[in-house]
Design a protein around this motif. Structure first.
Motif, PDB file in Angstrom:
ATOM      1  N   LEU A  66      19.087 -34.437   0.279  1.00  0.00           N
ATOM      2  CA  LEU A  66      20.197 -35.278  -0.155  1.00  0.00           C
ATOM      3  C   LEU A  66      21.003 -34.671  -1.293  1.00  0.00           C
ATOM      4  O   LEU A  66      22.233 -34.802  -1.324  1.00  0.00           O
ATOM      5  CB  LEU A  66      19.670 -36.659  -0.572  1.00  0.00           C
ATOM      6  N   ALA A  67      20.354 -34.022  -2.238  1.00  0.00           N
ATOM      7  CA  ALA A  67      21.094 -33.459  -3.366  1.00  0.00           C
ATOM      8  C   ALA A  67      22.130 -32.451  -2.887  1.00  0.00           C
ATOM      9  O   ALA A  67      23.283 -32.463  -3.344  1.00  0.00           O
ATOM     10  CB  ALA A  67      20.133 -32.809  -4.361  1.00  0.00           C
ATOM     11  N   GLU A  68      21.736 -31.595  -1.948  1.00  0.00           N
ATOM     12  CA  GLU A  68      22.681 -30.610  -1.411  1.00  0.00           C
ATOM     13  C   GLU A  68      23.831 -31.295  -0.683  1.00  0.00           C
ATOM     14  O   GLU A  68      24.997 -30.883  -0.797  1.00  0.00           O
ATOM     15  CB  GLU A  68      21.952 -29.646  -0.471  1.00  0.00           C
ATOM     16  N   ILE A  69      23.518 -32.349   0.053  1.00  0.00           N
ATOM     17  CA  ILE A  69      24.548 -33.061   0.811  1.00  0.00           C
ATOM     18  C   ILE A  69      25.521 -33.773  -0.137  1.00  0.00           C
ATOM     19  O   ILE A  69      26.746 -33.669   0.010  1.00  0.00           O
ATOM     20  CB  ILE A  69      23.908 -34.066   1.781  1.00  0.00           C
ATOM     21  N   VAL A  70      24.982 -34.494  -1.112  1.00  0.00           N
ATOM     22  CA  VAL A  70      25.844 -35.248  -2.033  1.00  0.00           C
ATOM     23  C   VAL A  70      26.678 -34.289  -2.878  1.00  0.00           C
ATOM     24  O   VAL A  70      27.874 -34.527  -3.114  1.00  0.00           O
ATOM     25  CB  VAL A  70      25.005 -36.191  -2.916  1.00  0.00           C
ATOM     26  N   ASP A  71      26.079 -33.185  -3.324  1.00  0.00           N
ATOM     27  CA  ASP A  71      26.844 -32.193  -4.090  1.00  0.00           C
ATOM     28  C   ASP A  71      27.990 -31.625  -3.251  1.00  0.00           C
ATOM     29  O   ASP A  71      29.085 -31.367  -3.766  1.00  0.00           O
ATOM     30  CB  ASP A  71      25.930 -31.051  -4.539  1.00  0.00           C
ATOM     31  N   PHE A  91      22.612 -43.035   6.570  1.00  0.00           N
ATOM     32  CA  PHE A  91      22.431 -42.149   5.424  1.00  0.00           C
ATOM     33  C   PHE A  91      23.775 -41.830   4.775  1.00  0.00           C
ATOM     34  O   PHE A  91      23.842 -41.592   3.568  1.00  0.00           O
ATOM     35  CB  PHE A  91      21.702 -40.865   5.830  1.00  0.00           C
ATOM     36  N   GLY A  92      24.837 -41.830   5.561  1.00  0.00           N
ATOM     37  CA  GLY A  92      26.170 -41.659   4.984  1.00  0.00           C
ATOM     38  C   GLY A  92      26.547 -42.806   4.066  1.00  0.00           C
ATOM     39  O   GLY A  92      27.265 -42.617   3.081  1.00  0.00           O
ATOM     40  N   GLY A  93      26.060 -44.009   4.375  1.00  0.00           N
ATOM     41  CA  GLY A  93      26.282 -45.141   3.482  1.00  0.00           C
ATOM     42  C   GLY A  93      25.568 -44.972   2.162  1.00  0.00           C
ATOM     43  O   GLY A  93      26.113 -45.274   1.093  1.00  0.00           O
ATOM     44  N   LEU A  94      24.316 -44.488   2.224  1.00  0.00           N
ATOM     45  CA  LEU A  94      23.598 -44.178   0.989  1.00  0.00           C
ATOM     46  C   LEU A  94      24.320 -43.093   0.207  1.00  0.00           C
ATOM     47  O   LEU A  94      24.421 -43.169  -1.030  1.00  0.00           O
ATOM     48  CB  LEU A  94      22.170 -43.738   1.320  1.00  0.00           C
ATOM     49  N   ILE A  95      24.847 -42.088   0.893  1.00  0.00           N
ATOM     50  CA  ILE A  95      25.601 -41.026   0.222  1.00  0.00           C
ATOM     51  C   ILE A  95      26.818 -41.611  -0.484  1.00  0.00           C
ATOM     52  O   ILE A  95      27.155 -41.216  -1.607  1.00  0.00           O
ATOM     53  CB  ILE A  95      25.990 -39.936   1.233  1.00  0.00           C
ATOM     54  N   VAL A  96      27.488 -42.576   0.137  1.00  0.00           N
ATOM     55  CA  VAL A  96      28.608 -43.247  -0.531  1.00  0.00           C
ATOM     56  C   VAL A  96      28.140 -43.926  -1.808  1.00  0.00           C
ATOM     57  O   VAL A  96      28.787 -43.823  -2.866  1.00  0.00           O
ATOM     58  CB  VAL A  96      29.273 -44.268   0.418  1.00  0.00           C
ATOM     59  N   GLU A  97      27.020 -44.623  -1.757  1.00  0.00           N
ATOM     60  CA  GLU A  97      26.498 -45.287  -2.953  1.00  0.00           C
ATOM     61  C   GLU A  97      26.196 -44.270  -4.052  1.00  0.00           C
ATOM     62  O   GLU A  97      26.489 -44.507  -5.235  1.00  0.00           O
ATOM     63  CB  GLU A  97      25.236 -46.072  -2.603  1.00  0.00           C
ATOM     64  N   LEU A  98      25.630 -43.129  -3.688  1.00  0.00           N
ATOM     65  CA  LEU A  98      25.309 -42.097  -4.677  1.00  0.00           C
ATOM     66  C   LEU A  98      26.572 -41.486  -5.264  1.00  0.00           C
ATOM     67  O   LEU A  98      26.635 -41.203  -6.471  1.00  0.00           O
ATOM     68  CB  LEU A  98      24.444 -41.020  -4.023  1.00  0.00           C
ATOM     69  N   LEU A 190       9.791 -40.441  -9.988  1.00  0.00           N
ATOM     70  CA  LEU A 190      10.543 -41.004 -11.106  1.00  0.00           C
ATOM     71  C   LEU A 190      12.042 -40.805 -10.946  1.00  0.00           C
ATOM     72  O   LEU A 190      12.827 -41.715 -11.204  1.00  0.00           O
ATOM     73  CB  LEU A 190      10.068 -40.369 -12.415  1.00  0.00           C
ATOM     74  N   HIS A 191      12.450 -39.625 -10.516  1.00  0.00           N
ATOM     75  CA  HIS A 191      13.877 -39.335 -10.352  1.00  0.00           C
ATOM     76  C   HIS A 191      14.122 -38.842  -8.927  1.00  0.00           C
ATOM     77  O   HIS A 191      14.401 -37.667  -8.686  1.00  0.00           O
ATOM     78  CB  HIS A 191      14.337 -38.291 -11.374  1.00  0.00           C
ATOM     79  N   ALA A 192      14.030 -39.758  -7.998  1.00  0.00           N
ATOM     80  CA  ALA A 192      14.202 -39.423  -6.592  1.00  0.00           C
ATOM     81  C   ALA A 192      15.677 -39.151  -6.273  1.00  0.00           C
ATOM     82  O   ALA A 192      16.567 -39.715  -6.918  1.00  0.00           O
ATOM     83  CB  ALA A 192      13.696 -40.575  -5.724  1.00  0.00           C
ATOM     84  N   PRO A 193      15.952 -38.303  -5.284  1.00  0.00           N
ATOM     85  CA  PRO A 193      17.345 -38.039  -4.905  1.00  0.00           C
ATOM     86  C   PRO A 193      18.084 -39.278  -4.418  1.00  0.00           C
ATOM     87  O   PRO A 193      19.311 -39.287  -4.388  1.00  0.00           O
ATOM     88  CB  PRO A 193      17.215 -37.003  -3.783  1.00  0.00           C
ATOM     89  N   THR A 194      17.345 -40.320  -4.042  1.00  0.00           N
ATOM     90  CA  THR A 194      17.962 -41.551  -3.550  1.00  0.00           C
ATOM     91  C   THR A 194      18.201 -42.574  -4.653  1.00  0.00           C
ATOM     92  O   THR A 194      18.594 -43.710  -4.369  1.00  0.00           O
ATOM     93  CB  THR A 194      17.089 -42.200  -2.465  1.00  0.00           C
ATOM     94  N   GLU A 195      17.977 -42.192  -5.898  1.00  0.00           N
ATOM     95  CA  GLU A 195      18.094 -43.165  -6.994  1.00  0.00           C
ATOM     96  C   GLU A 195      19.551 -43.520  -7.280  1.00  0.00           C
ATOM     97  O   GLU A 195      20.405 -42.646  -7.465  1.00  0.00           O
ATOM     98  CB  GLU A 195      17.452 -42.613  -8.259  1.00  0.00           C
TER      99      GLU A 195
END
Length: 278
Positions: A66-71, A91-98, A190-195
């Protein structure tokens, strides 16, 4: 009428696809919203090409997280002349939230979004839909294909069998297992990519969309995400569509979903407050 910014230019709108799909899953929405916005539907990194090419080169996705995708999407957004509207599915919806949590975007729409860290209980149907990835540890950092039966259950369970098979051939692609591992075990890190910082008051407005017949992200799970945001003063709204499966952007009734999103965007972009909740 076109949606324009203060300079009279069309507002950009990015469509972000979900897992086991590619950008062609947005074909109906791209045409619908393209009459008003400057629409683009960029692929995830390492997912360039049509469905046939993605199936053939699936091994290139191994380890994609996810980090690579969101970046990747952050770089695309920052290269635009102005903040875009973001619409993501699954997962694209989660990416929008991030992305919204990073302070990006003019407004965001998350259709049946994959759950961020902090959603502690998942419905059985969600676990079943994700089992092709999570039930096989060898796939957690590898590649996860779907059978027709698995795709039908998770994406198009309301479709007639022939239409479900056609959708599978047209849309389904193998996926990186890394994102399912990151989401599935997020609450143990503690610091998940989905946080997501649910209380963030500085983010842009967010609409969460639920689909009544969705097996992958049941409407109850979409509503839980909406409820998580209630401690934030940033605008967050929720709408739900009856009879819709996970792949609500295609098949019968997709226009109603698109129109509901468009109506919400009209209010957000014009600064109109939503009606009070019942």
């Amino acid at each position: 009428m076109a949606a324009t910014d203060t300079h009279g230019d069309r507002i950009p709108l990015l469509l972000i696809h979900g897992a086991w799909l590619s950008t062609n899953s947005w074909e109906t929405f791209a045409e619908y919203f393209g009459t008003r916005f400057a629409v683009s539907a960029p692929e995830w990194p390492r997912k360039e090409g049509d469905v046939a090419e993605l199936r053939e080169r699936a091994d290139e996705l191994a380890g994609l997280g996810l980090a690579e995708i969101v970046d990747h999407y952050e770089r695309l957004i920052r290269a635009l002349d102005g903040p875009p509207v973001l619409i993501g599915h699954s997962f694209g919806g989660l990416i929008v939230e991030l992305l919204l949590d990073r302070g990006l975007g003019r407004a965001g729409v998350a259709l049946s979004p994959a759950p961020p860290r902090g959603i502690l209980v998942l419905p059985f149907s969600s676990l079943k839909a994700a089992s092709p990835a999570l039930a096989h540890p060898s796939r957690w950092h590898g590649i996860v294909p779907l059978t027709l039966e698995e795709f039908t259950y998770g994406f198009v369970n309301t479709f007639p069998p022939g239409d479900a098979a056609a959708a599978y051939e047209k849309y389904a692609v193998p996926e990186t297992g890394q994102i399912f591992y990151e989401a599935g075990f997020a609450n143990f890190h503690l610091h998940a990519p989905t946080e997501v910082h649910f209380e963030n008051a500085e983010r842009a407005p967010l609409l969460i969309v639920g689909a009544e017949k969705d097996n992958t992200v049941p409407a109850s799970l979409a509503r839980k995400q909406f409820e998580k945001y209630q401690d934030s003063s940033a605008r967050t709204d929720y709408i739900e569509f009856a009879g819709r499966p996970h792949l609500a952007m295609v098949g019968e009734g997709w226009e109603e979903v698109a129109a509901g999103i468009a109506g919400w965007l009209d209010g957000v972009l014009d600064g109109v407050e939503p009606p009070p909740a019942d």
